[in-house]
Write an enzyme that holds these catalytic residues in place. Structure first.
Site: not given
Length: 324
Positions: A56, A124, A205
């Site tokens: 990230y 990951h 979301l």
């Protein structure tokens, strides 16, 4: 407000975590001061699980999270991930899971985070070129060395989970799960529960779509522009889901985002979603969803409005590394 706790395997965490990725990449420019304030506000509100990854921001996010928690390390269940080779070469979209790399990646993450151990360390993605037993075996050695407390996998399939758990207990599976991404339901979810593996849904979301606040006019550097669900006719078709959520949410006196998040939260006591935000305003809204109680009728209505989603969640190339 004090959040209840849940367990990922034997690891106790807050019932909702905080995904930190967007503080460094993908969703517009970074704001260090607001990001650090958001992390501290999350800890103040009882969130203990913070989620990051070495890739990230190509290391930026781990450094940011590490700085934010420096004086509060004992309050944090710190989760990070390794595997994407972009951390070494931004042009390389592949993954690595060989034992040598696992150990190198862990040491690099510890240094960036400024900590002596990682509470929850994920692969990951499953490396298709390396037996998952080798990857997990190396992660188990990190546990034995005291560098890692618990281990997990991200976007792994049922077979990989079973093979991994035969080497070392797997505490958590982190995979995308929301009203518009339900791929893990069925064999993967059943396997997790058979093996006592907790589920950590990321993007609960729908990458912000289910909040109803997104428009198609996304910033040029927003990676959602590359995702099929956010483009053209797909966006228009998918927005019908949001409209239906808005109607239900209004009846219950909550926001559509809270309703979508509460639905994920209600899928089991072994489910710990990690909605991502880099702003304190949205953090408070998300945390409030953790204590929304939905009836069986509410849950059925919410599920029924989700309907058919238009478009894949990733590009064809990225999907090759999902559920490995």
């Amino acid at each position: 407000m004090t959040l209840p706790t849940r367990k990922l395997g034997d690891l106790e965490v807050s019932a909702q975590g905080l995904g930190c990725m967007g503080m460094s990449q993908s969703y517009g420019p970074a704001d260090r001061d607001e990001s650090i304030a958001t992390i501290n506000a999350a800890l103040d509100a009882g969130v203990t699980l913070l989620d990051t990854a070495d890739v990230y921001g190509l290391g930026h996010n781990e450094e940011l999270v590490g700085s934010a928690i420096k004086s509060r390390r004992s309050e944090v269940v710190l989760a990070t991930k390794f595997g994407f080779k972009r951390i070494l070469d931004p042009s390389d979209a592949g993954v690595r899971g060989d034992a040598e790399y696992v150990k190198q990646a862990c040491d690099a993450s510890l240094k960036r985070l400024g900590v002596d151990h990682i509470d929850l360390y994920y692969a990951h993605r499953v490396d298709p070129a390396v037996p998952v037993e080798e990857t997990v075996g190396a992660m188990a050695e990190l546990v034995q060395a005291g560098k890692v407390r618990y281990i997990g996998l991200s976007e792994a399939g049922a077979e990989s989970l079973r093979r991994a758990a035969a080497v070392h207990p797997i505490s958590a599976l982190q995979s995308e799960w929301s009203l518009w991404t339900r791929d893990i339901e069925g064999e993967i979810l059943d396997t997790c529960r058979q093996l006592g593996i907790g589920i950590v849904p990321f993007s609960p979301l729908g990458r912000g779509f289910l909040t109803g606040r997104l428009t198609q006019d996304l910033p040029e550097d927003d990676f959602r522009r590359t995702m099929p669900r956010f483009s053209g006719e797909n966006y228009d078709r998918n927005y019908a889901i949001v409209e239906a959520l808005k109607a239900l949410a209004e009846k219950l006196g909550v926001t559509p985002g809270q309703l979508a998040l509460a639905w994920v939260q209600s899928q089991g006591t072994d489910v710990v979603p990690i909605p991502g935000t880099k702003r304190r305003t949205y953090l408070a809204e998300n945390i409030a969803a953790a204590t929304i109680e939905l009836s069986a009728e509410d849950l059925a209505q919410i599920s029924s409005v989700a309907g058919d989603v238009a478009g894949e969640r990733y590009s064809a190339e990225a999907l090759k590394l999902v559920n490995g």
